[in-house]
Design a protein around this motif. Sequence first.
Motif, mmCIF file in Angstrom:
data_model
loop_
_atom_site.group_PDB
_atom_site.id
_atom_site.type_symbol
_atom_site.label_atom_id
_atom_site.label_comp_id
_atom_site.label_asym_id
_atom_site.label_seq_id
_atom_site.Cartn_x
_atom_site.Cartn_y
_atom_site.Cartn_z
ATOM 1 N N UNK A 311 -7.768 -16.083 -50.436
ATOM 2 C CA UNK A 311 -7.333 -17.063 -49.441
ATOM 3 C C UNK A 311 -8.197 -18.315 -49.604
ATOM 4 N N UNK A 312 -7.566 -19.478 -49.628
ATOM 5 C CA UNK A 312 -8.322 -20.735 -49.665
ATOM 6 C C UNK A 312 -8.742 -21.053 -48.225
ATOM 7 N N UNK A 313 -10.042 -20.804 -47.954
ATOM 8 C CA UNK A 313 -10.514 -20.934 -46.565
ATOM 9 C C UNK A 313 -10.662 -22.398 -46.156
ATOM 10 N N UNK A 314 -10.498 -23.320 -47.111
ATOM 11 C CA UNK A 314 -10.597 -24.736 -46.742
ATOM 12 C C UNK A 314 -9.256 -25.273 -46.256
ATOM 13 N N UNK A 315 -8.254 -24.427 -46.269
ATOM 14 C CA UNK A 315 -6.933 -24.830 -45.771
ATOM 15 C C UNK A 315 -6.465 -23.851 -44.701
ATOM 16 N N UNK A 316 -5.534 -24.311 -43.893
ATOM 17 C CA UNK A 316 -5.002 -23.446 -42.838
ATOM 18 C C UNK A 316 -4.050 -22.418 -43.443
ATOM 19 N N UNK A 342 -16.484 -25.624 -49.643
ATOM 20 C CA UNK A 342 -15.861 -26.778 -48.956
ATOM 21 C C UNK A 342 -15.821 -26.492 -47.456
ATOM 22 N N UNK A 343 -15.634 -27.552 -46.654
ATOM 23 C CA UNK A 343 -15.601 -27.347 -45.201
ATOM 24 C C UNK A 343 -14.530 -26.313 -44.835
ATOM 25 N N UNK A 344 -14.911 -25.325 -44.043
ATOM 26 C CA UNK A 344 -14.001 -24.222 -43.731
ATOM 27 C C UNK A 344 -12.971 -24.586 -42.672
ATOM 28 N N UNK A 361 -13.588 -9.114 -45.172
ATOM 29 C CA UNK A 361 -13.464 -10.487 -45.668
ATOM 30 C C UNK A 361 -14.814 -10.912 -46.243
ATOM 31 N N UNK A 362 -14.805 -11.416 -47.457
ATOM 32 C CA UNK A 362 -16.056 -11.853 -48.085
ATOM 33 C C UNK A 362 -15.944 -13.333 -48.439
ATOM 34 N N UNK A 363 -16.817 -14.193 -47.865
ATOM 35 C CA UNK A 363 -16.773 -15.598 -48.248
ATOM 36 C C UNK A 363 -17.305 -15.786 -49.672
ATOM 37 N N UNK A 364 -16.562 -16.504 -50.487
ATOM 38 C CA UNK A 364 -17.000 -16.751 -51.869
ATOM 39 C C UNK A 364 -16.676 -18.172 -52.279
ATOM 40 N N UNK A 365 -17.292 -18.587 -53.368
ATOM 41 C CA UNK A 365 -16.866 -19.803 -54.037
ATOM 42 C C UNK A 365 -16.770 -19.500 -55.517
ATOM 43 N N UNK A 366 -15.550 -19.568 -56.023
ATOM 44 C CA UNK A 366 -15.344 -19.287 -57.445
ATOM 45 C C UNK A 366 -15.990 -20.378 -58.284
#
Length: 462
Positions: A311-316, A342-344, A361-366
């Motif tokens: 899921x792209x957490x920077x978008x709704x 990026x801003x969540x 849910x695990x926050x990541x940045x590819x």
Amino acid sequence: MSLPAFDDTIAAIATAPGDSGLAVVRVSGAGALACAARVFEGAPLESALSHTLHHGWARGPAEGAPRLDEVVAAVFRAPRSYTREDVVEFSCHGGRLPARRLLAALLGAGARLATPGEFTLRAFLRGRLDLAQAEAVADLIHAETERAADLALAQLSGALSKELHAITERVRDALAETEARVDFAEDVGGVEVPPHVREAIASAAAQLEAMLAGSAFARAVREGVHVPLVGRPNAGKSSLFNALLGEARAIVTDVPGTTRDRVSEPLELAGVRVTLSDTAGVREAADAIEAEGVERALASLASAACVLWVVDASRALTSEDHALAARFGAARVLVALNQSDRPGVTRASEVEALLPTALTCVPVSAVTGAGVDALREALARQLGGPESASLAGAVANARHAEALTRAAGALRRAGGAAQEGAPGEIVALELREALAAAGEVTGETLGEDLLERIFARFCIGK
Ligand SMILES: Nc1nc2c(ncn2[C@@H]2O[C@H](COP(=O)(O)OP(=O)(O)OP(=O)(O)O)[C@@H](O)[C@H]2O)c(=O)[nH]1
Ligand SMILES: [Mg+2]
């Protein structure tokens, strides 16, 4: 087709073809020593003691035939051999020809080419291994991770068979006591099953169920699992796929709809061989190629035990995420909240609300790599096994799990019937069914066709 007659003498190359220092050709059966002696120039093998090695030359069986290779013959006399028959194992040189020429000589000297798994089949039919142990031989050969090899080795050394034996012995005792009461109803006072037998049945059922509870992870270790990465276009699936693999395997661009075909790569996690697949972003497709990709992405959900939802957490979240979440079915879902650099915008709780089951849910940045290790660990946990879980005695094979599920069901029915005061005959019937089902694992109760199917998985020479 029926099982090959097993009173004849069989031969096969036991090692894989190709360049290697050595190869092994083996012969087994009542005529093994005579057959081997006809192709061996050296000490007389027919009078050789068991467990002795003999250096010499392989040659054709015909009078005056030329030498084929320099070899060492290992002699194992029945019953102290792999098959419990007389066996000779020739170590010859590796490569394309030496083993093949030696095998041809043995066939010329009266041996028959072994069918796949026939040496192990003979070991089973002659009682050296039970069926679960024989199957473990193939598992060990096919193992692709250390853990899968350890699991196969535990089964080969009888860990599963031993646990099962302890359970079936109790069921046998319960059956004997129940039948005795039926047969001598007047002498022992009624045909009802006494409480201590009921307890024995219930505890045997519980033990089987406990064994089955660990079977999902054991099967994952044995068979490997398929984990697709799914999500909306541009969520970062391909980027995360590459980050998890540690190589730039899949194409990444900022154009939504970049990935079309499914790209799969193996990865080892917690001793499980995971086949990770990058898939097309799920949306209303722009063209026929993308539509096919989306179709394949959705199809990958059907066979997956575990899904990595990116899921792209920077978008709704959008209606596409809602639609995708509805397709997950019974699969376990692990969520990568990607683009966390990026801003969540989307929080874990919003994603969790989309599915009825609990999610991780695990926050990541590819892109920065933050959270990728945590995601790998979460995926390993999701596959079922704590790193330290013991797999000795585990039910790792779908055939075994199916048979033992039937056995546990029959035991539960037997226990239920006994509880309700049903006649002993009914209880005995269910107990016999449980024993028959459990016997399919060890091979005590099995049809020939099933045996053939099981041994067909083996390679020739094993
Ligand atoms: N800042 C940032 N950008 C990311 C991250 N992950 C992916 N991107 C960028 O997002 C764009 C899309 O990434 P992809 O990995 O191609 O996304 P995808 O989900 O595979 O997209 P499709 O194949 O079109 O479905 C690229 O420009 C990536 O560089 C991230 O964690 N942070
Ligand atoms: Mg992609």
